[in-house]
Design a protein around this motif. Sequence first.
Motif, PDB file in Angstrom:
ATOM      1  N   ARG A  48       0.834  -1.202   0.000  1.00 54.81           N
ATOM      2  CA  ARG A  48       0.000   0.000   0.000  1.00 54.81           C
ATOM      3  C   ARG A  48       0.867   1.249   0.000  1.00 54.81           C
ATOM      4  NH1 ARG A  48      -4.830  -1.434   4.379  1.00 54.81           N
ATOM      5  NH2 ARG A  48      -5.306  -3.535   3.582  1.00 54.81           N
ATOM      6  N   GLU A  49       0.559   2.145  -0.921  1.00 58.49           N
ATOM      7  CA  GLU A  49       1.350   3.364  -1.039  1.00 58.49           C
ATOM      8  C   GLU A  49       0.860   4.455  -0.098  1.00 58.49           C
ATOM      9  OE1 GLU A  49       2.466   6.696  -4.467  1.00 58.49           O
ATOM     10  OE2 GLU A  49       1.740   4.713  -5.039  1.00 58.49           O
ATOM     11  N   VAL A  50      -0.454   4.522   0.114  1.00 60.75           N
ATOM     12  CA  VAL A  50      -1.022   5.595   0.936  1.00 60.75           C
ATOM     13  C   VAL A  50      -0.943   5.207   2.412  1.00 60.75           C
ATOM     14  CG1 VAL A  50      -3.063   6.981   1.420  1.00 60.75           C
ATOM     15  CG2 VAL A  50      -2.581   6.242  -0.922  1.00 60.75           C
ATOM     16  N   PRO A  51      -0.243   5.975   3.251  1.00 63.10           N
ATOM     17  CA  PRO A  51      -0.107   5.631   4.671  1.00 63.10           C
ATOM     18  C   PRO A  51      -1.298   6.104   5.484  1.00 63.10           C
ATOM     19  CG  PRO A  51       1.161   7.584   4.208  1.00 63.10           C
ATOM     20  CD  PRO A  51       0.560   7.149   2.888  1.00 63.10           C
ATOM     21  N   ASP A  52      -1.478   5.500   6.650  1.00 60.86           N
ATOM     22  CA  ASP A  52      -2.482   5.957   7.607  1.00 60.86           C
ATOM     23  C   ASP A  52      -1.890   6.982   8.565  1.00 60.86           C
ATOM     24  OD1 ASP A  52      -4.861   4.109   7.029  1.00 60.86           O
ATOM     25  OD2 ASP A  52      -3.224   2.683   7.276  1.00 60.86           O
ATOM     26  N   PRO A  87      -2.147  14.703  18.387  1.00 60.72           N
ATOM     27  CA  PRO A  87      -0.968  14.366  17.589  1.00 60.72           C
ATOM     28  C   PRO A  87       0.110  15.434  17.753  1.00 60.72           C
ATOM     29  CG  PRO A  87      -2.982  14.186  16.279  1.00 60.72           C
ATOM     30  CD  PRO A  87      -3.350  14.881  17.555  1.00 60.72           C
ATOM     31  N   THR A  88       1.347  15.029  17.602  1.00 69.58           N
ATOM     32  CA  THR A  88       2.453  15.984  17.675  1.00 69.58           C
ATOM     33  C   THR A  88       3.119  16.113  16.302  1.00 69.58           C
ATOM     34  OG1 THR A  88       3.862  14.184  18.497  1.00 69.58           O
ATOM     35  CG2 THR A  88       2.856  15.641  20.133  1.00 69.58           C
ATOM     36  N   ASP A  89       4.187  15.362  16.050  1.00 71.19           N
ATOM     37  CA  ASP A  89       4.877  15.492  14.760  1.00 71.19           C
ATOM     38  C   ASP A  89       4.369  14.517  13.709  1.00 71.19           C
ATOM     39  OD1 ASP A  89       5.844  13.229  15.960  1.00 71.19           O
ATOM     40  OD2 ASP A  89       7.920  13.532  15.311  1.00 71.19           O
ATOM     41  N   THR A  90       3.597  13.504  14.127  1.00 69.53           N
ATOM     42  CA  THR A  90       3.066  12.506  13.203  1.00 69.53           C
ATOM     43  C   THR A  90       1.556  12.667  13.112  1.00 69.53           C
ATOM     44  OG1 THR A  90       4.833  10.951  13.746  1.00 69.53           O
ATOM     45  CG2 THR A  90       2.864  10.046  12.705  1.00 69.53           C
ATOM     46  N   MET A  91       1.051  12.869  11.887  1.00 74.76           N
ATOM     47  CA  MET A  91      -0.359  13.152  11.692  1.00 74.76           C
ATOM     48  C   MET A  91      -1.139  11.912  11.247  1.00 74.76           C
ATOM     49  SD  MET A  91      -0.918  16.351  12.403  1.00 74.76           S
ATOM     50  CE  MET A  91       0.295  16.177  13.729  1.00 74.76           C
ATOM     51  N   PRO A  92      -2.301  11.661  11.858  1.00 76.78           N
ATOM     52  CA  PRO A  92      -3.167  10.578  11.365  1.00 76.78           C
ATOM     53  C   PRO A  92      -3.880  11.050  10.099  1.00 76.78           C
ATOM     54  CG  PRO A  92      -4.230  11.706  13.198  1.00 76.78           C
ATOM     55  CD  PRO A  92      -2.867  12.316  13.059  1.00 76.78           C
ATOM     56  N   LEU A  93      -3.883  10.222   9.067  1.00 77.66           N
ATOM     57  CA  LEU A  93      -4.508  10.593   7.798  1.00 77.66           C
ATOM     58  C   LEU A  93      -5.863   9.922   7.604  1.00 77.66           C
ATOM     59  CD1 LEU A  93      -1.449  10.518   5.349  1.00 77.66           C
ATOM     60  CD2 LEU A  93      -2.327  12.426   6.721  1.00 77.66           C
ATOM     61  N   SER A  94      -5.951   8.649   7.941  1.00 76.35           N
ATOM     62  CA  SER A  94      -7.206   7.926   7.740  1.00 76.35           C
ATOM     63  C   SER A  94      -8.146   8.162   8.917  1.00 76.35           C
ATOM     64  CB  SER A  94      -6.943   6.430   7.570  1.00 76.35           C
ATOM     65  OG  SER A  94      -6.327   5.901   8.731  1.00 76.35           O
ATOM     66  N   ARG A  95      -9.444   7.937   8.672  1.00 79.29           N
ATOM     67  CA  ARG A  95     -10.435   8.175   9.725  1.00 79.29           C
ATOM     68  C   ARG A  95     -10.261   7.215  10.893  1.00 79.29           C
ATOM     69  NH1 ARG A  95     -13.444   9.171   4.933  1.00 79.29           N
ATOM     70  NH2 ARG A  95     -14.147  11.341   4.835  1.00 79.29           N
ATOM     71  N   TRP A  96      -9.920   5.956  10.589  1.00 84.33           N
ATOM     72  CA  TRP A  96      -9.761   5.001  11.695  1.00 84.33           C
ATOM     73  C   TRP A  96      -8.624   5.420  12.607  1.00 84.33           C
ATOM     74  CZ3 TRP A  96      -5.418   2.590  13.164  1.00 84.33           C
ATOM     75  CH2 TRP A  96      -4.400   2.374  12.226  1.00 84.33           C
TER      76      TRP A  96
END
Length: 219
Positions: free
Chosen positions: A143-147, A182-191
Amino acid sequence: MTPTLPAWRRATTGERRWPVAVAVLVVAGLQLTLPDEVVIGSRWLLPVLEIAVLAVLLVATRFETEPVWRRTVSLALTALIGVANAVAAVRLVIHLVEGRGGDDPGPLLATGAAIWATNVIGFALWYWQFDRGGPTARARGDREVPDFWFPQMQSADLDPEWEPQFVDYLYVSFTNATAFSPTDTMPLSRWAKLVMLVQSAVSLATVALVVARAVNVLR
């Protein structure tokens, strides 16, 4: 010339299991320190079961390949840790709200700290298990798109051989449990956003109630 893809976007040899094994052993040790009033059954039951399941998972040393049964057992172990700690946290909160127990600040703070630390490790395991399909899928580059969007992903020039490993997810979990965001790492997916929300809520409730009760007792 075609630029080389960063390690996190291509197939690699994967990561070793020993950091995860150490984390599970730490959880088992923390659970042994909890009082009987907040644990499920005997305080020895879950640690022994978790170590037994961990022994099965340690058959393989890396994550390049993973049969369905091992993935299932690994998720079951993570769920077991999460459910056990959630039960302990709920029971502790109920005891504090009802005024039962918590008369000695030392053991109370130790119990709260053990539940909080287990919360950090447990959610780190969830992030590690599900980001981009899990450790095996990440090693294969499926998978290319990260969470989760780590700082190293923003520029391959930082370290083209970097790829997320368990320690990175442990750091994400720790900072989320302490900063409640979150601090320096952002959650991208809703889960990912929802799981981080739940972790922050559990951490906030545990810290607030335990510290408030301990301060009240000391006064």
